[in-house]
Design a protein around this motif. Structure first.
Motif, PDB file in Angstrom:
ATOM      1  N   ALA A 141       0.855  -1.186   0.000  1.00 35.16           N
ATOM      2  CA  ALA A 141       0.000   0.000   0.000  1.00 35.16           C
ATOM      3  C   ALA A 141       0.891   1.237   0.000  1.00 35.16           C
ATOM      4  N   VAL A 142       0.433   2.281  -0.690  1.00 36.02           N
ATOM      5  CA  VAL A 142       1.256   3.479  -0.833  1.00 36.02           C
ATOM      6  C   VAL A 142       1.251   4.280   0.469  1.00 36.02           C
ATOM      7  N   ASN A 143       2.454   4.622   0.915  1.00 43.18           N
ATOM      8  CA  ASN A 143       2.635   5.440   2.117  1.00 43.18           C
ATOM      9  C   ASN A 143       3.308   6.735   1.671  1.00 43.18           C
ATOM     10  N   THR A 144       2.568   7.830   1.715  1.00 48.41           N
ATOM     11  CA  THR A 144       3.099   9.114   1.222  1.00 48.41           C
ATOM     12  C   THR A 144       4.299   9.579   2.034  1.00 48.41           C
ATOM     13  N   ALA A 145       4.395   9.108   3.267  1.00 38.38           N
ATOM     14  CA  ALA A 145       5.524   9.528   4.114  1.00 38.38           C
ATOM     15  C   ALA A 145       6.850   8.981   3.597  1.00 38.38           C
ATOM     16  N   LEU A 146       6.782   7.910   2.744  1.00 35.39           N
ATOM     17  CA  LEU A 146       8.003   7.308   2.230  1.00 35.39           C
ATOM     18  C   LEU A 146       8.464   7.920   0.915  1.00 35.39           C
ATOM     19  N   PHE A 147       7.700   8.886   0.393  1.00 31.05           N
ATOM     20  CA  PHE A 147       8.117   9.540  -0.842  1.00 31.05           C
ATOM     21  C   PHE A 147       9.385  10.352  -0.592  1.00 31.05           C
TER      22      PHE A 147
ATOM     23  N   LYS B 204       6.313  12.226  -5.781  1.00 30.36           N
ATOM     24  CA  LYS B 204       5.275  13.022  -5.123  1.00 30.36           C
ATOM     25  C   LYS B 204       4.347  13.641  -6.171  1.00 30.36           C
ATOM     26  N   ASP B 205       4.958  14.149  -7.261  1.00 27.02           N
ATOM     27  CA  ASP B 205       4.152  14.775  -8.314  1.00 27.02           C
ATOM     28  C   ASP B 205       3.243  13.761  -9.002  1.00 27.02           C
ATOM     29  N   LEU B 206       3.747  12.548  -9.223  1.00 20.84           N
ATOM     30  CA  LEU B 206       2.929  11.520  -9.870  1.00 20.84           C
ATOM     31  C   LEU B 206       1.748  11.142  -8.982  1.00 20.84           C
ATOM     32  N   TYR B 207       2.011  10.977  -7.698  1.00 20.57           N
ATOM     33  CA  TYR B 207       0.926  10.615  -6.780  1.00 20.57           C
ATOM     34  C   TYR B 207      -0.136  11.714  -6.760  1.00 20.57           C
ATOM     35  N   ALA B 208       0.314  12.976  -6.708  1.00 23.21           N
ATOM     36  CA  ALA B 208      -0.633  14.098  -6.682  1.00 23.21           C
ATOM     37  C   ALA B 208      -1.452  14.140  -7.975  1.00 23.21           C
ATOM     38  N   ALA B 209      -0.783  13.898  -9.110  1.00 21.59           N
ATOM     39  CA  ALA B 209      -1.499  13.904 -10.392  1.00 21.59           C
ATOM     40  C   ALA B 209      -2.527  12.783 -10.444  1.00 21.59           C
ATOM     41  N   MET B 210      -2.173  11.641  -9.872  1.00 17.90           N
ATOM     42  CA  MET B 210      -3.122  10.519  -9.851  1.00 17.90           C
ATOM     43  C   MET B 210      -4.332  10.843  -8.979  1.00 17.90           C
TER      44      MET B 210
ATOM     45  N   VAL C  37      13.072   2.784  -9.249  1.00 17.49           N
ATOM     46  CA  VAL C  37      12.026   1.953  -8.632  1.00 17.49           C
ATOM     47  C   VAL C  37      12.654   0.893  -7.748  1.00 17.49           C
ATOM     48  N   ASN C  38      13.665   0.180  -8.268  1.00 18.34           N
ATOM     49  CA  ASN C  38      14.286  -0.899  -7.500  1.00 18.34           C
ATOM     50  C   ASN C  38      15.352  -0.329  -6.561  1.00 18.34           C
ATOM     51  N   ALA C  39      14.875   0.432  -5.613  1.00 21.44           N
ATOM     52  CA  ALA C  39      15.790   1.055  -4.639  1.00 21.44           C
ATOM     53  C   ALA C  39      16.391  -0.005  -3.717  1.00 21.44           C
ATOM     54  N   ASP C  40      17.540   0.336  -3.112  1.00 20.38           N
ATOM     55  CA  ASP C  40      18.184  -0.603  -2.187  1.00 20.38           C
ATOM     56  C   ASP C  40      17.345  -0.793  -0.936  1.00 20.38           C
ATOM     57  N   ASP C  41      16.649   0.260  -0.496  1.00 22.86           N
ATOM     58  CA  ASP C  41      15.801   0.179   0.695  1.00 22.86           C
ATOM     59  C   ASP C  41      14.540  -0.615   0.340  1.00 22.86           C
ATOM     60  N   PRO C  42      14.304  -1.781   0.970  1.00 21.12           N
ATOM     61  CA  PRO C  42      13.132  -2.614   0.637  1.00 21.12           C
ATOM     62  C   PRO C  42      11.810  -1.867   0.808  1.00 21.12           C
ATOM     63  N   ALA C  43      11.716  -1.047   1.857  1.00 17.48           N
ATOM     64  CA  ALA C  43      10.457  -0.330   2.102  1.00 17.48           C
ATOM     65  C   ALA C  43      10.206   0.699   0.999  1.00 17.48           C
ATOM     66  N   LEU C  44      11.262   1.377   0.585  1.00 17.53           N
ATOM     67  CA  LEU C  44      11.146   2.377  -0.482  1.00 17.53           C
ATOM     68  C   LEU C  44      10.759   1.705  -1.805  1.00 17.53           C
ATOM     69  N   LYS C  45      11.389   0.567  -2.055  1.00 19.21           N
ATOM     70  CA  LYS C  45      11.088  -0.176  -3.278  1.00 19.21           C
ATOM     71  C   LYS C  45       9.636  -0.646  -3.292  1.00 19.21           C
TER      72      LYS C  45
ATOM     73  N   ASN D 260       7.124   0.591  -1.733  1.00 17.76           N
ATOM     74  CA  ASN D 260       6.215   1.734  -1.840  1.00 17.76           C
ATOM     75  C   ASN D 260       6.096   2.207  -3.291  1.00 17.76           C
ATOM     76  N   ARG D 261       7.224   2.238  -3.974  1.00 23.26           N
ATOM     77  CA  ARG D 261       7.206   2.670  -5.373  1.00 23.26           C
ATOM     78  C   ARG D 261       6.493   1.643  -6.265  1.00 23.26           C
TER      79      ARG D 261
END
Length: 738
Positions: free
Chosen positions: A648-654, A660-666, A705-713, A715-716
């Motif tokens: 699930a998307v967590n805006t705090a992890l952006f 952030k802009d893509l989420y806002a546009a969506m 997208v494939n960030a090293d941080d699992p939580a960041l990945k 979320n994206r």
């Protein structure tokens, strides 16, 4: 190339099978010309004219040479290392190869060296003499005869020559009695089927003015046959002449040809082109050498019989052309195409009228006898007719169709979409559906349908009216086979629609359940036609039903039958495959990408298919479409590789501005697009998503997208999953990517 002349080749045979004549004529001329061109005897643009009449196959080819031009040929012999030894002398292998080509050691000096892959090879240049016409035509004629699409081969005996007395066996479509091969005015000495070519043929059996008919040259063929032989050799010319006469005689009778039914909006030229493809016109064209159309009539008392019966017996059994009045009703006049043209036609007319009378009398007898027993009294007889050894009798099949039809009718009533009104009318609708489904197959047990299986359903409608059943039931019985063929009309009433769906679904589920599937061009239970019928009915929107749910309703009716497997998924695949082909054939505004984009999502409400297609076509014209389609494809690939990793998307992890802009546009775009989709405006829904192009492009340019941080990945991936779901509600837009 040597002197050129036009070429004429004719095989004169006994009466050819009429339904195959046109194909035989086209194939004979086509292969003959193809072989002549391949040998260099005819130019690529040579004009080929096929001729086909009941007793002949012929071809006229323009500008054929007496001898083909010589041709320079360069043949690879072998690698240099194999053909020449260390001193450059030819090896035994090279000399042997040259000898096989008619050359000796003196040719070694003239051999060419050229790269051949990684090695160097020896090549021998020579001039290949052109084939002469006699040899080339013999090969072409043999090939043309061998490749004829003969429906059934016939064996017959030929007496051999005097030097070797005896008999030889010949296999061909019909016994051949003459061969013509003319190059200009010269006879080409070829042989076929035990015959030697000459310059004479035979005309009409009874009306030729001379026999044999001598042909001066290749170009005189058609004119000489018409003048001296009373034969129109050209199949197409004979067909057009017959159509002209048929239409003139119909106008003389102030009637219209039955084969011209529903052509009122076409021009005369368009009508002629349609008639040229008509099966009856083609068959009769193949039965006569020079058509002569005559007007005949039968007693008016026979018009009390349903006109479909009379029309069918006249067309199928007698090859006659029925005539209709201005209201589309059968008249007691009909047209006959005679192969003879006597001064006094009374005997020909009288003979045909005498021949048709017993046929019509049989139809009247069947109709009168069948009406002595009501359809409901025939229901029990269905249990004595085997439908399929694994699926039971027609009676058991009828019970399954009834169960499916009743369930569909009840569901329609509950939704109050198609059938509205007081409860009594709703109950009557279900009762009518059940009755129609119960009686739909009973006319299979009647004498009329036993004689003319093509009338099944049609006769059931007539007998239902005679039994004083409602028009709704009569129409449903008559229409439940519809659509019978591509382009056929759909059932006229809602009762008919439901029974037609039930009948087709029962057949599809039953046959798929026992693994009795179509193979190649074999489809004995017409499953392709049934699948297309289901899709066409559902796409009209008259019944808005989830396709998978509909299939499962049909599967439930087989509770007492042991099916080999659950047919649901294979059957759905089959239906969508037929739907894809239908959409590509019938929609000029769409292409394979549009259709695949819509069907990739397996829309179960087929009534939405056309709206979705329209939406995709409109979307693709937008300037944002290519980029969004490409991005959609990229997203699909990412999600496929990372299945199960999204969250699930967590805006705090952006972290990045682009995400952030893509989420806002969506958030600004997707709700509006979804609202349009839910309201049924698929075009507006896709157009609304076009606003996402810029933020989507920026996301892929600036976000890993494939960030090293699992939580960041995760979320994206979750953000992309939401975007993917939103973009593909109408269709899989990735299918539009180049």
């Amino acid at each position: 190339m040597s002197q050129q002349n036009n070429l004429l080749v004719e095989l004169f045979v006994e009466e050819l099978p009429p339904k195959a004549l046109k194909k035989l004529g086209d194939a004979f001329a086509g292969v003959l010309a193809e072989q002549l061109k391949a040998q260099g005897l005819a130019a690529a643009d040579a004009v080929v004219t096929p001729f086909a009449s009941p007793r002949r196959l012929a071809a006229h080819v323009t500008a054929v040479a007496a001898r083909a031009a010589d041709k320079a040929v360069s043949q690879k012999l072998m690698p240099v290392s194999v053909g020449l030894d260390a001193s450059g002398a030819p090896t035994p292998a090279l000399l042997k190869r040259l000898a096989g080509l008619g050359a000796d050691a003196s040719a070694v000096a003239g051999l060419k060296r050229a790269p051949d892959g990684k090695a160097e090879a020896l090549f021998f240049d020579s001039v290949q003499p052109g084939v002469d016409l006699a040899a080339g035509l013999q090969k072409a004629l043999d090939e043309a005869i061998a490749k004829l699409p003969i429906p059934k081969v016939m064996s017959y005996q030929l007496e051999t020559d005097c030097e070797q007395p005896g008999w030889s066996s010949v296999n061909f479509v019909r016994p051949a009695h003459g061969l013509v091969a003319l190059h200009g005015s010269d006879v080409v000495p070829v042989k076929a089927l035990g015959l030697t070519a000459g310059n004479s043929t035979h005309g009409h059996r009874f009306e030729a003015t001379v026999d044999p008919v001598l042909l001066a040259d290749a170009d005189a063929y058609a004119a000489t046959l018409a003048k001296d032989g009373a034969v129109i050799a050209s199949y197409e010319e004979r067909s057009r002449d017959m159509i002209r006469q048929l239409r003139e005689k119909a106008q003389q009778c102030r009637a219209v040809l039955e084969v011209e039914r529903n052509m009122q909006t076409l021009t005369d030229a368009e009508i002629e082109e349609v008639l040229l493809d008509n099966a009856l016109v083609q068959e009769v064209t193949a039965l006569v050498e020079r058509p002569n159309v005559l007007i005949c009539e039968f007693e008016k008392q026979f018009l009390d019989v349903p006109q479909e019966c009379l029309i069918l017996t006249m067309k199928a059994n007698q090859k006659y052309f029925p005539l209709l009045d201005a209201a589309g009703k059968l008249t007691n006049q009909f047209l006959v195409v005679s192969n003879i043209s006597p001064a006094d036609t009374s005997a020909v007319i009288g003979g045909n009228e005498r021949v048709v009378r017993p046929r019509l009398a049989d139809a009247k007898f069947f109709f009168d006898q069948d009406r002595k027993k009501e359809l409901k009294d025939r229901v029990e007889g269905l249990s004595k007719v085997v439908y399929h050894n694994k699926l039971g009798t027609q009676g058991e099949r009828m019970e399954r169709v009834c169960a499916i039809a009743k369930r569909i009718a009840q569901d329609i009533n509950r939704r109050s979409v198609q059938v509205v009104g007081d409860p009594d009318r709703r109950d009557q609708f279900v009762a009518d559906v059940e009755m129609a489904a119960k009686l739909a197959k009973t006319d299979l047990l009647t004498d009329m349908v036993g004689e003319f299986p093509e009338l099944q359903g049609i006769m059931g409608g007539y007998y239902a009216r005679h039994d004083r059943l409602s028009e709704d039931i009569a129409f449903a019985i008559e229409d439940h086979y519809k659509p019978r063929f591509a382009g056929d009309e759909l059932p006229r009433t809602m009762t008919g629609v439901v029974v037609a769906l039930a009948d087709k679904l029962e057949t599809l589920v039953g046959m798929f359940g026992i693994g009795n599937l179509p193979t190649g061009d074999k489809d004995p239970f017409a499953l392709r036609r049934h699948a297309l019928g289901v899709t066409r009915i559902l796409m009209t929107g008259r019944v808005t039903y989830d396709l998978e749910q509909l299939v499962r309703v049909a599967v439930d009716s087989f509770a007492s039958v042991e099916l080999a497997n659950d047919p649901t998924n294979p059957l759905l695949d089959f239906v969508y495959d037929r739907l894809r082909g239908y959409l590509l054939e019938t929609n000029s505004q769409t292409n394979a990408k549009h259709v695949d984009a819509v069907l990739a999502n397996r829309p179960m409400e087929l009534s939405e298919v056309y709206m979705r297609l329209t939406a995709v076509v409109v979307f693709e014209r937008l300037p944002e479409a290519p980029a969004l389609a490409a991005a959609n494809k990229r997203i699909a690939n990412i999600l496929k590789k990372s299945e199960g990793e999204g969250a699930a998307v967590n805006t705090a992890l952006f972290v990045e501005p682009a995400e952030k802009d893509l989420y806002a546009a969506m958030q600004a775009t997707v709700p509006a697009a979804n609202a349009k989709f839910d309201a049924g405006d698929h075009t507006a829904s896709l157009q609304a998503l076009a606003a996402l192009r810029t933020p989507v492009d920026a996301f892929f340019d600036g976000v890993m997208v494939n960030a090293d941080d699992p939580a960041l990945k995760a979320n994206r991936l979750g953000l992309l999953k939401q975007l993917h779901d939103a973009m593909n509600r109408v269709a899989d837009l990735s299918r539009l990517a180049a």
